[in-house]
Each structure stands twice: as structure tokens, then as C-alpha cells.
Design an enzyme around this catalytic site. Structure first.
Site, PDB file in Angstrom:
ATOM      1  CG  MET A  66       8.369  -8.116   5.466  1.00  0.00           C
ATOM      2  SD  MET A  66       8.230  -6.939   6.817  1.00  0.00           S
ATOM      3  CE  MET A  66       8.118  -8.059   8.200  1.00  0.00           C
ATOM      4  CG  HIS A  97       9.019   0.984  12.513  1.00  0.00           C
ATOM      5  ND1 HIS A  97       9.180  -0.379  12.323  1.00  0.00           N
ATOM      6  CD2 HIS A  97       8.603   1.142  13.794  1.00  0.00           C
ATOM      7  CE1 HIS A  97       8.878  -1.006  13.440  1.00  0.00           C
ATOM      8  NE2 HIS A  97       8.528  -0.116  14.355  1.00  0.00           N
ATOM      9  NE  ARG A 136      21.545 -11.360   5.518  1.00  0.00           N
ATOM     10  CZ  ARG A 136      20.265 -11.372   5.869  1.00  0.00           C
ATOM     11  NH1 ARG A 136      19.414 -10.536   5.325  1.00  0.00           N
ATOM     12  NH2 ARG A 136      19.833 -12.217   6.777  1.00  0.00           N
ATOM     13  CG  LEU A 140      17.432  -7.806   9.175  1.00  0.00           C
ATOM     14  CD1 LEU A 140      18.236  -8.414  10.317  1.00  0.00           C
ATOM     15  CD2 LEU A 140      17.097  -6.348   9.477  1.00  0.00           C
ATOM     16  CB  SER A 192      -0.970  -0.006   1.184  1.00  0.00           C
ATOM     17  OG  SER A 192      -0.285   0.145   2.406  1.00  0.00           O
TER      18      SER A 192
HETATM   19  C1  GRF Z   1       3.889  -0.582   6.866  1.00  0.00           C
HETATM   20  O1  GRF Z   1       3.119  -0.479   8.025  1.00  0.00           O
HETATM   21  C2  GRF Z   1       5.298  -0.111   7.099  1.00  0.00           C
HETATM   22  O2  GRF Z   1       5.379   0.861   8.095  1.00  0.00           O
HETATM   23  C3  GRF Z   1       5.988  -1.364   7.582  1.00  0.00           C
HETATM   24  O3  GRF Z   1       5.417  -2.395   6.824  1.00  0.00           O
HETATM   25  C4  GRF Z   1       4.089  -2.042   6.441  1.00  0.00           C
HETATM   26  C5  GRF Z   1       3.996  -2.228   4.960  1.00  0.00           C
HETATM   27  O4  GRF Z   1       2.695  -2.096   4.480  1.00  0.00           O
HETATM   28  N1  GRF Z   1       7.419  -1.252   7.420  1.00  0.00           N
HETATM   29  P1  GRF Z   1       2.417  -2.058   2.918  1.00  0.00           P
HETATM   30  O5  GRF Z   1       3.013  -3.345   2.321  1.00  0.00           O
HETATM   31  O6  GRF Z   1       3.091  -0.836   2.355  1.00  0.00           O
HETATM   32  O7  GRF Z   1       0.933  -2.021   2.773  1.00  0.00           O
END
Ligand code: GRF
Length: 193
Positions: A88, A107, A63, A90, A12
Site C-alpha cells: 500500500m 489489482h 520515501r 507508492l 493472502s
Molecule cells: C488484493 O485484493 C490485491 O488485488 C490488492 O490488495 C489486496 C491484497 O490482499 N492489490 P492480500 O493482502 O494479498 O490478502
């Protein structure tokens, strides 16, 4: 200012950035999306917006090999900033050094409070009066880098967890492109000197 978006999930924030950077006068251009999960809905967004997309699963690959392939892919674009949006995985210190102070992340908490993956839930369960959103430069730690901007969200005691999540995401979607535009404008100022 050229950006590469990195995502692993829903996307999103990717969508908000792509929507808001469409107009020609906006000094931020997404060049590509890098996705490490072949099932991520974000991949469909790349198709919808005709954005080049590298889907490189990070499962079953080291990695360093994954990052080497990504760096080779990115080298065809003149990328100024890497913009993590729900990415997701590192990144290694080596990769971070390659784009020193040019990798951003968003975040869903007021860092340093609630780092990690359950930030919204933890703030809700702890009945915080406020939480928020942080945009920061990625360093080798988890959610520890230098903060660029933070916005607060005051919790309404009547909200469900889903209500709080909606409010957080609404703020994220407003904020990320604004920060990118600000960085692009600061970059132009530096080049004008
Ligand atoms: C968001 O809440 C962002 O802050 C976190 O992961 C989520 C990602 O949401 N890092 P989306 O995939 O952009 O909908």
C-alpha cells in the site's frame, strides 16, 4: 526466476504464491518479503515459510530513505522481479527505474476501470455485470501500468459484497503464480536464443 514479495496487509496473495512455488520444478523462487507495516499479518507468513523478511515501517521516514534501505537489503539477492501483493505504498520513479519493467502488481478490477483502493466495492455498488482481476507492470502512475493479464469475474445478482470479494480473491490466488511462471518461462526462452 528470483522474486521479492512486497506486502502491507493480510498477505493472502503472498501465501498463495509461497504455496504454489514450493515444488522444485516451479521456476519461481521467493527470496524475501519486504513489509512496510510492522502490524501486517503477512509478516507471520514469512516466519511460517522460513522466508527472510525485512520489516521497515514507512511511517516517519522519507520515501527516498525507505527505498534506499530496501534497495540495500535487496542487493544481497539476485532479484529478477518485485512482486507487489497488497503493498500500500507508492514507489518513486527512481525506484521504478531501478527495476524497470520488473515490478508487478495485482489489482482487483478490470483496469483501467476502478483504479484505487475501493475497486471491488465500487463495482458491486454500480451493479456491474462483470469485474475481475488485472496483473500489470508498475509505472509511476496509480494502477496505470502496462497490463500483462486480466481475468473476468461475472457477478451473480444474488451475491453479497463478501461473496464477490471471495470470488475476486480466489481468481487472484490462481492467477498470480501462473503469470510469474509464464514470465519465468519466457525469460528462459530469451536466454536460450
Ligand atoms: C488484493 O485484493 C490485491 O488485488 C490488492 O490488495 C489486496 C491484497 O490482499 N492489490 P492480500 O493482502 O494479498 O490478502
Amino acid at each position: 526466476m528470483n522474486i521479492a514479495l512486497f506486502a502491507s496487509g493480510r498477505g493472502s496473495n503472498v501465501q498463495a504464491i509461497l504455496d504454489q512455488t514450493q515444488p522444485d520444478h516451479v521456476p519461481v523462487q521467493a527470496q524475501c518479503l519486504v513489509c512496510n507495516d510492522p502490524d501486517a499479518p503477512a509478516i507471520d507468513l514469512a516466519k511460517d515459510y522460513s522466508l527472510p523478511c525485512l520489516v521497515l515501517p514507512s511511517k516517519g521516514i522519507s520515501r527516498s530513505d525507505w527505498e534506499a534501505e530496501v534497495l540495500a537489503y535487496l542487493s544481497q539477492y539476485e532479484i529478477d522481479y518485485i512482486v507487489l501483493a497488497g503493498f500500500m505504498r507508492l514507489l518513486s520513479p527512481n525506484f521504478i527505474d531501478h527495476f524497470k519493467d520488473r515490478i508487478l502488481n495485482i489489482h482487483p478490477s478490470l483496469l483501467p476501470k476502478y483504479p484505487g483502493t475501493k475497486s471491488i466495492e465500487e463495482a458491486y455498488d454500480n451493479q456491474e455485470k462483470e469485474t475481475g482481476v488485472t496483473i500489470f507492470y508498475v509505472d509511476a502512475g496509480v494502477d496505470t501500468g502496462r497490463i500483462i493479464d486480466q481475468r473476468r469475474v461475472k457477478l451473480d445478482p444474488d451475491w453479497s459484497l463478501a461473496d464477490l470479494e471471495d470470488q475476486i480473491h480466489r481468481v487472484e490466488h490462481e492467477m498470480y503464480t501462473q503469470v510469474l511462471i509464464q514470465l519465468a518461462q519466457e525469460g528462459e526462452d530469451v536466454n536460450d536464443r
